[in-house]
Design an enzyme around this catalytic site. Structure first.
Site, PDB file in Angstrom:
ATOM      1  N   PHE A 155       8.581   0.711   2.749  1.00  0.00           N
ATOM      2  CA  PHE A 155       8.037  -0.354   1.907  1.00  0.00           C
ATOM      3  C   PHE A 155       6.513  -0.404   2.009  1.00  0.00           C
ATOM      4  O   PHE A 155       5.957  -0.091   3.064  1.00  0.00           O
ATOM      5  CB  PHE A 155       8.607  -1.717   2.330  1.00  0.00           C
ATOM      6  CG  PHE A 155      10.108  -1.768   2.227  1.00  0.00           C
ATOM      7  CD1 PHE A 155      10.733  -2.047   1.016  1.00  0.00           C
ATOM      8  CD2 PHE A 155      10.899  -1.488   3.328  1.00  0.00           C
ATOM      9  CE1 PHE A 155      12.118  -2.049   0.907  1.00  0.00           C
ATOM     10  CE2 PHE A 155      12.286  -1.490   3.237  1.00  0.00           C
ATOM     11  CZ  PHE A 155      12.896  -1.770   2.027  1.00  0.00           C
ATOM     12  N   SER A 208      -1.525   5.236  -3.037  1.00  0.00           N
ATOM     13  CA  SER A 208      -0.064   5.350  -3.113  1.00  0.00           C
ATOM     14  C   SER A 208       0.431   4.560  -4.314  1.00  0.00           C
ATOM     15  O   SER A 208       0.246   3.340  -4.386  1.00  0.00           O
ATOM     16  CB  SER A 208       0.569   4.791  -1.836  1.00  0.00           C
ATOM     17  OG  SER A 208       1.932   4.519  -2.087  1.00  0.00           O
ATOM     18  N   HIS A 220      -0.854   9.858  -3.961  1.00  0.00           N
ATOM     19  CA  HIS A 220       0.234   9.879  -2.977  1.00  0.00           C
ATOM     20  C   HIS A 220       1.506   9.341  -3.632  1.00  0.00           C
ATOM     21  O   HIS A 220       1.525   8.217  -4.146  1.00  0.00           O
ATOM     22  CB  HIS A 220      -0.186   9.016  -1.786  1.00  0.00           C
ATOM     23  CG  HIS A 220       0.753   9.013  -0.637  1.00  0.00           C
ATOM     24  ND1 HIS A 220       0.742   9.981   0.346  1.00  0.00           N
ATOM     25  CD2 HIS A 220       1.750   8.154  -0.297  1.00  0.00           C
ATOM     26  CE1 HIS A 220       1.667   9.708   1.249  1.00  0.00           C
ATOM     27  NE2 HIS A 220       2.304   8.605   0.874  1.00  0.00           N
ATOM     28  N   ASP A 263      -0.784   6.629   6.992  1.00  0.00           N
ATOM     29  CA  ASP A 263      -0.083   5.942   5.906  1.00  0.00           C
ATOM     30  C   ASP A 263       0.569   4.663   6.401  1.00  0.00           C
ATOM     31  O   ASP A 263       1.444   4.703   7.260  1.00  0.00           O
ATOM     32  CB  ASP A 263       0.988   6.913   5.367  1.00  0.00           C
ATOM     33  CG  ASP A 263       1.719   6.387   4.145  1.00  0.00           C
ATOM     34  OD1 ASP A 263       1.391   5.305   3.647  1.00  0.00           O
ATOM     35  OD2 ASP A 263       2.642   7.108   3.695  1.00  0.00           O
ATOM     36  N   GLY A 264       0.113   3.538   5.819  1.00  0.00           N
ATOM     37  CA  GLY A 264       0.765   2.264   6.086  1.00  0.00           C
ATOM     38  C   GLY A 264      -0.177   1.224   6.655  1.00  0.00           C
ATOM     39  O   GLY A 264      -0.794   1.437   7.690  1.00  0.00           O
ATOM     40  N   GLY A 265      -0.323   0.122   5.936  1.00  0.00           N
ATOM     41  CA  GLY A 265      -1.107  -1.008   6.446  1.00  0.00           C
ATOM     42  C   GLY A 265      -2.603  -0.764   6.492  1.00  0.00           C
ATOM     43  O   GLY A 265      -3.323  -1.428   7.246  1.00  0.00           O
ATOM     44  N   ASP A 285       5.394   8.482  -3.133  1.00  0.00           N
ATOM     45  CA  ASP A 285       6.397   8.176  -2.110  1.00  0.00           C
ATOM     46  C   ASP A 285       7.800   8.338  -2.668  1.00  0.00           C
ATOM     47  O   ASP A 285       8.256   7.534  -3.490  1.00  0.00           O
ATOM     48  CB  ASP A 285       6.202   6.739  -1.613  1.00  0.00           C
ATOM     49  CG  ASP A 285       4.957   6.612  -0.772  1.00  0.00           C
ATOM     50  OD1 ASP A 285       4.871   7.290   0.261  1.00  0.00           O
ATOM     51  OD2 ASP A 285       4.056   5.839  -1.159  1.00  0.00           O
ATOM     52  N   MET A 312      11.672   8.174  -2.024  1.00  0.00           N
ATOM     53  CA  MET A 312      12.614   7.517  -1.089  1.00  0.00           C
ATOM     54  C   MET A 312      14.027   7.612  -1.646  1.00  0.00           C
ATOM     55  O   MET A 312      14.246   7.401  -2.840  1.00  0.00           O
ATOM     56  CB  MET A 312      12.232   6.047  -0.917  1.00  0.00           C
ATOM     57  CG  MET A 312      10.809   5.821  -0.467  1.00  0.00           C
ATOM     58  SD  MET A 312      10.532   4.077  -0.118  1.00  0.00           S
ATOM     59  CE  MET A 312       8.753   4.093   0.195  1.00  0.00           C
TER      60      MET A 312
HETATM   61  C1  DX5 Z   1       5.556   3.452   3.033  1.00  0.00           C
HETATM   62  C2  DX5 Z   1       4.860   4.476   2.192  1.00  0.00           C
HETATM   63  C3  DX5 Z   1       3.449   4.192   1.941  1.00  0.00           C
HETATM   64  C4  DX5 Z   1       3.165   2.880   1.260  1.00  0.00           C
HETATM   65  C5  DX5 Z   1       1.971   2.323   1.957  1.00  0.00           C
HETATM   66  O1  DX5 Z   1       6.780   3.933   3.443  1.00  0.00           O
HETATM   67  O2  DX5 Z   1       4.956   5.757   2.766  1.00  0.00           O
HETATM   68  O3  DX5 Z   1       2.781   5.264   1.296  1.00  0.00           O
HETATM   69  O4  DX5 Z   1       2.883   2.962  -0.110  1.00  0.00           O
HETATM   70  O5  DX5 Z   1       1.745   1.059   1.459  1.00  0.00           O
HETATM   71  P1  DX5 Z   1       0.656   0.093   2.073  1.00  0.00           P
HETATM   72  O6  DX5 Z   1      -0.668   0.761   1.900  1.00  0.00           O
HETATM   73  O7  DX5 Z   1       0.816  -1.143   1.231  1.00  0.00           O
HETATM   74  O8  DX5 Z   1       1.035  -0.128   3.508  1.00  0.00           O
HETATM   75 ZN    ZN Z   2       3.692   7.386   1.904  1.00  0.00          ZN
END
Ligand code: DX5
Ligand code: ZN
Length: 217
Positions: free
Chosen positions: A141, A6, A31, A173-175, A33, A35
């Site tokens: 985020f 991402s 990826h 996606d995420g963490g 993102d 927003m």
């Molecule tokens: C969050 C995004 C993610 C983000 C994940 O809303 O959709 O794609 O980049 O970031 P990490 O891998 O740091 O959790």
């Molecule tokens: Zn994402």
């Protein structure tokens, strides 16, 4: 397991180098993102940036639209070079119509679900999807902690696609980091999105190779 770095956590002042690092290390998708400051509290980029990035790699662009009224923007992101358009089920009243529209545009259609949305919400549209995106943090985020409940949702999604649409990919996606990646893989995910775990590392390419090797052990 496919890896989808991402770019949210990448340094845009040297974005070409950041992209090369992960492409050379074997990334499968990029990826992106998107927003809008409304569906999520953060603002990133629109189709212009996606179009500017397009010549930098042949890898599929995986556009994750975290915007209200995603039906207004799908065409613009396809025109800019996106290969997968994923939008949130919570962001539109007519998800099936938009999935069909995205496929008509000639790209893959994905649907994302927030942490509070059950996998069951996808039962009647999974056959219209090329990809299901399970959010394992609240969108908006990078760098947030993985919500452990997501593992059960990945297992539920795996059972759902096995029954109704085995070609549909499950993306998470995420963490995702060295601790959670093996758990996500074991739960049945096909694609791991990773932002901070790659781009906060000194060498994102080496980090990607290390994480892939971790799964092989
Ligand atoms: C969050 C995004 C993610 C983000 C994940 O809303 O959709 O794609 O980049 O970031 P990490 O891998 O740091 O959790
Ligand atoms: Zn994402």
């Amino acid at each position: 397991m496919k890896f989808a770095p991402s770019l949210l956590s990448a340094n845009f002042a040297r974005i070409a180098e950041e992209i090369s690092a992960v492409v050379d290390a074997g990334a499968d998708y990029l990826h992106l993102d998107v927003m809008d400051g409304r569906f999520v509290p953060n603002i990133t980029w629109g189709p212009k940036i996606v179009g500017d990035l397009r010549p930098l790699t042949k890898l599929p662009f995986d556009a994750h639209l975290m915007v209200v009224e995603p039906e207004r923007y799908a065409e613009a992101f396809v025109a800019a070079g996106a290969n997968i358009i994923t939008f949130h089920i919570e962001a539109t009243p007519h998800a099936q119509r938009l999935l069909a529209h995205v496929r008509d545009l000639g790209v893959k259609a994905g649907i994302a679900i927030d942490p509070q949305t059950p996998v069951g919400a996808l039962v009647d549209i999974v056959e219209d999807c090329d990809l299901i995106l399970i959010m394992s943090v609240n969108p908006g985020f990078g760098g947030q902690s993985f919500l452990e409940r997501s593992l059960a949702k990945i297992r539920e999604a795996r059972a759902l696609v096995a029954e109704r649409n085995p070609r549909c990919e499950i993306e998470v996606d995420g963490g995702i980091n060295a601790r959670t990646l093996p758990l996500v893989a074991a739960a049945g995910a096909d694609v791991a999105v990773m932002g901070s775990a790659l781009f906060d590392a000194v060498d994102p390419g080496a980090q990607l190779r290390n994480l892939r090797a971790l799964l092989a052990t």
